[in-house]
Design a protein around this motif. Structure first.
Motif, PDB file in Angstrom:
ATOM      1  N   ASP A  86      57.333  24.963 121.992  1.00  0.00           N
ATOM      2  CA  ASP A  86      58.569  25.245 122.033  1.00  0.00           C
ATOM      3  C   ASP A  86      59.503  24.664 123.122  1.00  0.00           C
ATOM      4  O   ASP A  86      60.394  25.416 123.426  1.00  0.00           O
ATOM      5  CB  ASP A  86      58.605  26.968 121.699  1.00  0.00           C
ATOM      6  CG  ASP A  86      58.106  27.494 120.488  1.00  0.00           C
ATOM      7  OD1 ASP A  86      57.873  26.672 119.587  1.00  0.00           O
ATOM      8  OD2 ASP A  86      57.655  28.583 120.303  1.00  0.00           O
ATOM      9  N   CYS A 136      62.457  43.661 121.587  1.00  0.00           N
ATOM     10  CA  CYS A 136      61.597  42.317 121.889  1.00  0.00           C
ATOM     11  C   CYS A 136      60.894  42.685 123.064  1.00  0.00           C
ATOM     12  O   CYS A 136      59.821  41.884 123.676  1.00  0.00           O
ATOM     13  CB  CYS A 136      62.578  41.120 122.358  1.00  0.00           C
ATOM     14  SG  CYS A 136      63.968  40.931 121.119  1.00  0.00           S
ATOM     15  N   CYS A 139      56.889  42.577 123.886  1.00  0.00           N
ATOM     16  CA  CYS A 139      56.063  41.076 124.157  1.00  0.00           C
ATOM     17  C   CYS A 139      56.895  40.248 124.945  1.00  0.00           C
ATOM     18  O   CYS A 139      56.184  39.437 125.518  1.00  0.00           O
ATOM     19  CB  CYS A 139      55.955  40.732 122.783  1.00  0.00           C
ATOM     20  SG  CYS A 139      55.117  41.683 121.572  1.00  0.00           S
ATOM     21  N   HIS A 140      58.202  40.428 125.496  1.00  0.00           N
ATOM     22  CA  HIS A 140      58.846  39.609 126.256  1.00  0.00           C
ATOM     23  C   HIS A 140      59.470  40.298 127.793  1.00  0.00           C
ATOM     24  O   HIS A 140      60.124  39.660 128.406  1.00  0.00           O
ATOM     25  CB  HIS A 140      59.939  38.927 125.732  1.00  0.00           C
ATOM     26  CG  HIS A 140      59.545  37.971 124.489  1.00  0.00           C
ATOM     27  ND1 HIS A 140      58.793  36.830 124.637  1.00  0.00           N
ATOM     28  CD2 HIS A 140      59.404  38.021 122.934  1.00  0.00           C
ATOM     29  CE1 HIS A 140      58.517  36.403 123.521  1.00  0.00           C
ATOM     30  NE2 HIS A 140      59.194  36.792 122.492  1.00  0.00           N
ATOM     31  N   ARG A 172      67.431  34.136 125.536  1.00  0.00           N
ATOM     32  CA  ARG A 172      66.081  33.947 125.442  1.00  0.00           C
ATOM     33  C   ARG A 172      65.810  32.550 125.126  1.00  0.00           C
ATOM     34  O   ARG A 172      64.699  31.702 125.397  1.00  0.00           O
ATOM     35  CB  ARG A 172      65.353  34.973 124.189  1.00  0.00           C
ATOM     36  CG  ARG A 172      64.041  34.604 123.967  1.00  0.00           C
ATOM     37  CD  ARG A 172      63.259  35.147 124.885  1.00  0.00           C
ATOM     38  NE  ARG A 172      61.641  34.711 124.487  1.00  0.00           N
ATOM     39  CZ  ARG A 172      61.329  33.603 124.661  1.00  0.00           C
ATOM     40  NH1 ARG A 172      62.105  32.737 125.353  1.00  0.00           N
ATOM     41  NH2 ARG A 172      59.931  33.238 124.295  1.00  0.00           N
TER      42      ARG A 172
END
Ligand code: HEC
Length: 184
Positions: A86, A136, A139-140, A172
């Protein structure tokens, strides 16, 4: 005639532009919905831990299948990528940095649409920001606030993870769509 062709093509491409933009925007919106739905299902089934596992195994596949179905290129990118796949290319990274400079939480930057020429080929390119929401953060968000199991799954699957430490409202990354304009 040879010289005229690129010009005619440019005119053709700009006449098509509203359609191309709409097609790209729709793909980005729909892939967003598909991924959110997947995340929601996996969270309901296995909490953050189960969902990390599921996302790490399916996010890329689902995205590739979606792109194939639509006949375009679509990905998610970030300047702080979790999955090395990514990473943004040059064009994307420049736009992401530009957004970072002017970004104010609560005011996501405008989507971008451009017809660009790369290596002698023309492409329609589209980018739309992705903003961090409260859900989110499991996990972030900051690593110390994650569950032990999420942390160790992330360490195991993404040893070079950069996608933590966010707070709600942060930028993000982006959905990015590329449509090739010449069939050759
Ligand atoms: C259950 C854990 C989990 C939650 C909750 C979660 N993500 Fe992710 N996210 C991941 C994983 C794992 C990846 C890497 C997927 C892969 O390998 O393709 C990822 C990747 C991404 C990417 C692709 C860029 C990159 O860093 O690789 C974006 C953008 C993203 N997440 C945004 C979000 C947003 C926005 C939310 C909230 C709406 C969210 N995520 C919620 C686990 C999560």
């Amino acid at each position: 005639m040879k010289r005229l062709l690129p010009l005619l093509f440019a005119l053709g491409a700009s006449a098509q532009a509203p359609d191309l933009k709409q097609r790209a925007a729709q793909a980005a919106r729909e892939l967003g919905q598909v991924l959110m739905e997947l995340l929601g299902q996996e969270m309901a089934r296995g909490g953050y831990e189960g969902a990390v596992r599921a996302c790490s195994e399916t996010a890329q596949i689902v995205t590739e299948e979606f792109a194939h179905e639509r006949g375009l290129e679509i990905r998610r990118v970030s300047l702080k990528a979790r999955n090395p796949k990514d990473q943004p290319d040059e064009w994307e990274a420049a736009r992401l940095r530009e957004w970072e400079k002017t970004y104010r939480p609560g005011q996501p930057p405008e989507e971008i649409f451009e017809i660009v020429e790369e290596d002698g080929r023309r492409y329609a390119r589209y980018m739309k920001p992705i903003v961090v929401q409260a859900m989110c953060l499991g996990c972030h968000g900051p690593r110390e606030k994650m569950s032990e199991e999420v942390r160790s799954l992330l360490d195991e699957r993404y040893p070079r993870d950069r996608a933590t430490g966010y707070k709600a409202g942060d930028l993000r990354g982006a959905f990015t769509v590329t449509i090739r304009l010449d069939g050759r």
